[in-house]
Design an enzyme around this catalytic site. Sequence first.
Site, PDB file in Angstrom:
ATOM      1  N   GLN A   1      -0.166  -5.185 -11.686  1.00 19.63           N
ATOM      2  CA  GLN A   1       1.053  -5.015 -10.948  1.00 19.63           C
ATOM      3  C   GLN A   1       2.119  -5.629 -11.752  1.00 19.63           C
ATOM      4  OE1 GLN A   1       1.277  -3.112  -8.375  1.00 19.63           O
ATOM      5  NE2 GLN A   1      -0.451  -3.306  -6.906  1.00 19.63           N
TER       6      GLN A   1
ATOM      7  N   ARG B   1       2.175 -10.318  -4.535  1.00 16.55           N
ATOM      8  CA  ARG B   1       1.369 -11.262  -5.302  1.00 16.55           C
ATOM      9  C   ARG B   1       1.915 -12.517  -4.540  1.00 16.55           C
ATOM     10  NH1 ARG B   1      -1.518  -7.850  -5.906  1.00 16.55           N
ATOM     11  NH2 ARG B   1      -2.486  -7.240  -7.722  1.00 16.55           N
TER      12      ARG B   1
ATOM     13  N   ASP C   1     -10.298  -1.644  -2.064  1.00 13.97           N
ATOM     14  CA  ASP C   1     -10.492  -0.811  -3.310  1.00 13.97           C
ATOM     15  C   ASP C   1     -11.894  -1.080  -3.710  1.00 13.97           C
ATOM     16  OD1 ASP C   1      -7.921   0.626  -3.085  1.00 13.97           O
ATOM     17  OD2 ASP C   1      -7.060  -1.265  -3.974  1.00 13.97           O
TER      18      ASP C   1
ATOM     19  N   GLY D   1      -4.108  -6.405  -2.087  1.00 16.48           N
ATOM     20  CA  GLY D   1      -5.817  -6.056  -2.472  1.00 16.48           C
ATOM     21  C   GLY D   1      -6.308  -7.326  -3.012  1.00 16.48           C
ATOM     22  N   ARG D   2      -6.286  -7.309  -4.339  1.00 14.83           N
ATOM     23  CA  ARG D   2      -6.868  -8.480  -4.972  1.00 14.83           C
ATOM     24  C   ARG D   2      -6.562  -9.782  -4.588  1.00 14.83           C
ATOM     25  NH1 ARG D   2      -5.923  -4.897 -10.319  1.00 14.83           N
ATOM     26  NH2 ARG D   2      -4.042  -4.493  -8.794  1.00 14.83           N
TER      27      ARG D   2
ATOM     28  N   HIS E   1      -1.441  16.095   0.334  1.00 19.14           N
ATOM     29  CA  HIS E   1      -0.177  17.066  -0.253  1.00 19.14           C
ATOM     30  C   HIS E   1      -0.789  18.412  -0.386  1.00 19.14           C
ATOM     31  CE1 HIS E   1       2.828  17.537  -3.703  1.00 19.14           C
ATOM     32  NE2 HIS E   1       2.987  18.424  -2.800  1.00 19.14           N
ATOM     33  N   ASP E   2      -0.545  19.273   0.399  1.00 14.55           N
ATOM     34  CA  ASP E   2      -1.278  20.759   0.418  1.00 14.55           C
ATOM     35  C   ASP E   2      -0.360  21.751   1.456  1.00 14.55           C
ATOM     36  OD1 ASP E   2      -3.152  22.921   0.377  1.00 14.55           O
ATOM     37  OD2 ASP E   2      -4.431  21.480   0.017  1.00 14.55           O
TER      38      ASP E   2
ATOM     39  N   ASP F   1      -5.259   5.812   3.380  1.00 14.35           N
ATOM     40  CA  ASP F   1      -4.354   6.302   2.500  1.00 14.35           C
ATOM     41  C   ASP F   1      -4.808   7.122   1.450  1.00 14.35           C
ATOM     42  OD1 ASP F   1      -2.564   5.832   0.468  1.00 14.35           O
ATOM     43  OD2 ASP F   1      -3.458   4.069  -0.303  1.00 14.35           O
TER      44      ASP F   1
HETATM   45  O1  C5P Z   1      -4.985  -5.262  -5.664  1.00 12.68           O
HETATM   46  P1  C5P Z   1      -3.623  -4.962  -5.153  1.00 12.68           P
HETATM   47  O2  C5P Z   1      -2.904  -5.855  -4.270  1.00 12.68           O
HETATM   48  O3  C5P Z   1      -2.841  -4.601  -6.484  1.00 12.68           O
HETATM   49  O4  C5P Z   1      -3.787  -3.721  -4.591  1.00 12.68           O
HETATM   50  C1  C5P Z   1      -2.363  -2.695  -4.124  1.00 12.68           C
HETATM   51  C2  C5P Z   1      -2.907  -1.484  -3.429  1.00 12.68           C
HETATM   52  O5  C5P Z   1      -1.981  -0.700  -3.165  1.00 12.68           O
HETATM   53  C3  C5P Z   1      -3.920  -0.788  -4.171  1.00 12.68           C
HETATM   54  O6  C5P Z   1      -4.982  -0.121  -3.098  1.00 12.68           O
HETATM   55  C4  C5P Z   1      -3.071   0.421  -4.887  1.00 12.68           C
HETATM   56  O7  C5P Z   1      -3.764   1.643  -5.050  1.00 12.68           O
HETATM   57  C5  C5P Z   1      -2.024   0.398  -3.856  1.00 12.68           C
HETATM   58  N1  C5P Z   1      -0.730   0.987  -4.493  1.00 12.68           N
HETATM   59  C6  C5P Z   1       0.040   0.264  -5.192  1.00 12.68           C
HETATM   60  N2  C5P Z   1       1.284   0.657  -5.681  1.00 12.68           N
HETATM   61  C7  C5P Z   1       1.677   1.590  -5.080  1.00 12.68           C
HETATM   62  C8  C5P Z   1       1.105   2.501  -4.170  1.00 12.68           C
HETATM   63  C9  C5P Z   1      -0.174   2.132  -3.790  1.00 12.68           C
HETATM   64  O8  C5P Z   1      -0.426  -0.901  -5.715  1.00 12.68           O
HETATM   65  N3  C5P Z   1       2.868   2.215  -5.578  1.00 12.68           N
END
Ligand code: C5P
Length: 232
Positions: free
Chosen positions: A189, A180, A11, A209-210, A64-65, A60
Amino acid sequence: MSDSRIIVALDYSSADSAEALYKQLDPNRCKLKVGKELFTSAGPGLVENMVGQGYDVFLDLKFHDIPNTVAKACKAAADLGVWLVNVHALGGRAMMQSAREALGSSTDRPKLIAVTILTSMKEADLNEIGLSVAVAEQVERLAKLSKDSGLDGVVCSPQEVTMLRQSIGNDFCLVTPGIRPAGSDTGDQKRIMTPAEAISAGSDYLVIGRPITQAKDPMAALTAIEQELTNL
Ligand code: C5P
């Protein structure tokens, strides 16, 4: 293709920062996710670079169209060599079937999954757009419709995995964000599971992600998660 079940969410707002991160990782040990921000700023060239480095890429973009437009967008994603692409299940059966048909039947076609209900939406939000239904019920309905339409799976919250495995079975790919590792910062989250909990519940792939991208040593963070999973 790597057999890793870890998808690192890149991200970032620029190709440079995304590259700086993924160059520290290993395509045999993780996959990468490119979302709307990075794709809009960096473009398809970055995705091609990642694929060229050997990474499996989850594009990702949640298309949607109308069916024809989504089918062509999915075909364009396939031409980039991505491993996984997604659409919104709310686009309906005809849209999902067209998207699936556009990807063809070769064994190396991208997998196609759907987003059911965004986890940012609560029951009151569904009511406001005319859907008088509980979130879990709507998630289940759209996941079943995705399977009926020929899709390979859905993105879902780790909390929904057990319910979806029961109602849809094992032959359906479940990709879960909201992960996590124990002891890491939850950030924004809310309904989270650890990597081991999510895989044990029946998730196929973890979007993380993070906990990896913000770690001082991203490869060490990835290794710790791999270790947690091998101990299952
Ligand atoms: O940094 P983190 O682990 O929270 O990143 C999670 C990733 O998953 C991000 O790209 C976020 O946009 C995506 N995502 C999410 N929850 C959802 C759908 C997608 O956290 N329901």
